[in-house]
Design a protein around this motif. Structure first.
Motif, PDB file in Angstrom:
ATOM      1  N   VAL A  59       0.876  -1.169   0.000  1.00 62.47           N
ATOM      2  CA  VAL A  59       0.000   0.000   0.000  1.00 62.47           C
ATOM      3  C   VAL A  59       0.916   1.222   0.000  1.00 62.47           C
ATOM      4  CG1 VAL A  59      -1.802   1.286   1.191  1.00 62.47           C
ATOM      5  CG2 VAL A  59      -1.788  -1.224   1.292  1.00 62.47           C
ATOM      6  N   LYS A  87      -6.657   0.659   4.447  1.00 67.75           N
ATOM      7  CA  LYS A  87      -6.484  -0.351   3.396  1.00 67.75           C
ATOM      8  C   LYS A  87      -5.513  -1.429   3.855  1.00 67.75           C
ATOM      9  CE  LYS A  87      -6.975  -2.278  -0.574  1.00 67.75           C
ATOM     10  NZ  LYS A  87      -8.266  -2.901  -0.966  1.00 67.75           N
ATOM     11  N   VAL A 120      -1.836  -8.011  -3.107  1.00 71.35           N
ATOM     12  CA  VAL A 120      -2.578  -6.768  -3.321  1.00 71.35           C
ATOM     13  C   VAL A 120      -1.580  -5.622  -3.480  1.00 71.35           C
ATOM     14  CG1 VAL A 120      -4.213  -5.118  -2.324  1.00 71.35           C
ATOM     15  CG2 VAL A 120      -4.534  -7.591  -1.963  1.00 71.35           C
ATOM     16  N   GLU A 164      -1.868  -1.611  -3.915  1.00 77.94           N
ATOM     17  CA  GLU A 164      -2.761  -0.450  -3.912  1.00 77.94           C
ATOM     18  C   GLU A 164      -1.920   0.817  -3.952  1.00 77.94           C
ATOM     19  OE1 GLU A 164      -6.637   1.270  -3.749  1.00 77.94           O
ATOM     20  OE2 GLU A 164      -6.103  -0.863  -3.760  1.00 77.94           O
TER      21      GLU A 164
END
Length: 336
Positions: A162, A304, A324, A326
Motif C-alpha cells: 500500500v 487499506k 494486493v 494499492e
C-alpha cells in the motif's frame, strides 16, 4: 492476593473448565443460565484470562507489529491510526517501532517482532533488509509493505503493498512550478536507498524532460528530517545562480525549508516558490504563501493496509493468490 484460576471459576460456577472457556471465548453452545453463572463467578473472583495461554491455544498473539521510520511523523501516525481502527475491532493490538531510518535498527526490530510471535507485520522499510523481510514472509508471517517498496522488485513481488504513486505525484507537483515559469529548481530529496527517494526524484526529472528542460536540477539528499530541509535551503541560497523554486519531497523536510526561507527574510512565492510532497500545517500561517503541495491520505492508506492484514491473518485467500498492490494517486493543491 493470588490471582484466581480458571479452575476456581469453574468450581464457583459449578461447571467444567471447558464450559468456562466456551463462555469466555464465545465458542460453542452454552445455555443462558450457565453463561450467567460463569460470568457472575468471573466478576466475583475478578478472574483475568491469560493472554499468553489464549495465544498458545489459538496459535495467535492478537498482536501486529508496525515498523516505520519515525512514529512521531504525522504522516506515519495517520497510517498507524488507520490500521488500528480496522484491526482493533477484531481484537488485535499494535506494537509500534521506529527504525529511525536505520537499516540496522530495522533488522533488529524485525527479528524482535518475529521472536514475539506477532501475527503480522506492517513495514515502511528503511532499505537494506530484503533478505530478512523475505525470510519473514516465507516463514508464514503476513507482511504488508506500507509507503515504501523493498530495494529489489523481485524480493517484494509477492508481498502486499500500500503506497502512493510517488513518481506520478512528484512529476505533477514539479510541473506546477514549471508552468509558473521556473526553470532553475532546487530539489530536497530523501535518501535514494529508499524507494520514495528514488521514485519521487524520478518524477521531478520526468517533469523537466516533458517541459524540454535539461534534467539536471540542484539536489540535496537528506534523511527526511526538518534539519535537512534547513540545510538544503542554506545550500541553495549559496548557489550561483540560486534556484527560483524549491520542490521538497517530504513533509518534514518541507517544514525545514519554510522555516529557513522565512529566517532568511525571503518571501514565498515572490522571492522563491515552494512545492511540497505532503501538506505542511505551518504553511497556512504564512502570509500569501502560494504553496503547492501533494494532498496525502495516510489514514486511508492505513485502513487499506488493515483490511489486507485481516484477510491474510484469516487466510481468506489461497497461498497462490496474487498480492494486493494499492497505489494512491493524490492531487496537487495550493495554499493561498
Amino acid at each position: 492476593m493470588a490471582k484466581a484460576t480458571i479452575k476456581e471459576v469453574a468450581a464457583e460456577a459449578d461447571v467444567s473448565t471447558a464450559t468456562v472457556s466456551r463462555v469466555l471465548n464465545e465458542s460453542g453452545y452454552v445455555s443462558e443460565e450457565i453463561k450467567e453463572r460463569v460470568l457472575e463467578a468471573v466478576t466475583k473472583l475478578n478472574y483475568q484470562p491469560s493472554a499468553i495461554a489464549r495465544s498458545l491455544k489459538q496459535d495467535k498473539t492478537f498482536t501486529i507489529g508496525v515498523v516505520v521510520p519515525d512514529i512521531s511523523n504525522p504522516y506515519f501516525m495517520g497510517i498507524s491510526r488507520g490500521i488500528e481502527d480496522v484491526v482493533g475491532v477484531e481484537g488485535f493490538q499494535l506494537t509500534f517501532c521506529s527504525s529511525d531510518e536505520s537499516p540496522e535498527k530495522e533488522s533488529r526490530l524485525i527479528q524482535l517482532l518475529r521472536e514475539k510471535r506477532v501475527d503480522a507485520i506492517v513495514l515502511a522499510t528503511s532499505g537494506g533488509n530484503d533478505e530478512a523481510v523475505r525470510a519473514l514472509a516465507d516463514s508464514g508471517v503476513p507482511v504488508v509493505l506500507i509507503d515504501r517498496k523493498l530495494d529489489s522488485e523481485d524480493a517484494g513481488r509477492e508481498l502486499d503493498l500500500v503506497a502512493e504513486d510517488n513518481e506520478d505525484g512528484a512529476s505533477r507537483l514539479t510541473a506546477k512550478l514549471l508552468r509558473d515559469g521556473h526553470v532553475r529548481i532546487g530539489v530536497v530529496n530523501g535518501p535514494v536507498r529508499v524507494s520514495t527517494g528514488r521514485e519521487r526524484y524520478d518524477g521531478v526529472l520526468r517533469a523537466m524532460k516533458e517541459f524540454g528542460l535539461d534534467p539536471n536540477p540542484l539536489v540535496f539528499n537528506g534523511g527526511f528530517t526538518t534539519e535537512d530541509g534547513i540545510r538544503a535551503v542554506r545550500k541553495f541560497l549559496q548557489a550561483d545562480p540560486r534556484p527560483t523554486a524549491i520542490v521538497s519531497l517530504n513533509n518534514r523536510m518541507s517544514l525545514g525549508v519554510l522555516l529557513e526561507i522565512v529566517r532568511s527574510g525571503l518571501r514565498i512565492p515572490d522571492d522563491i516558490a515552494v512545492a511540497s510532497f505532503g501538506e505542511v500545517e505551518a504553511g497556512s500561517l504564512l502570509k500569501n504563501p502560494g504553496l503547492y503541495y501533494i494532498d496525502q491520505h495516510p489514514y486511508d492508506m492505513g485502513t487499506k493496509a488493515g483490511e489486507i492484514l485481516l484477510k491474510r491473518i484469516r487466510k481468506e485467500d489461497s497461498p497462490q493468490a496474487e498480492p494486493v498492490v494499492e497505489l494512491f494517486r493524490n492531487e496537487v493543491n495550493r495554499i493561498g
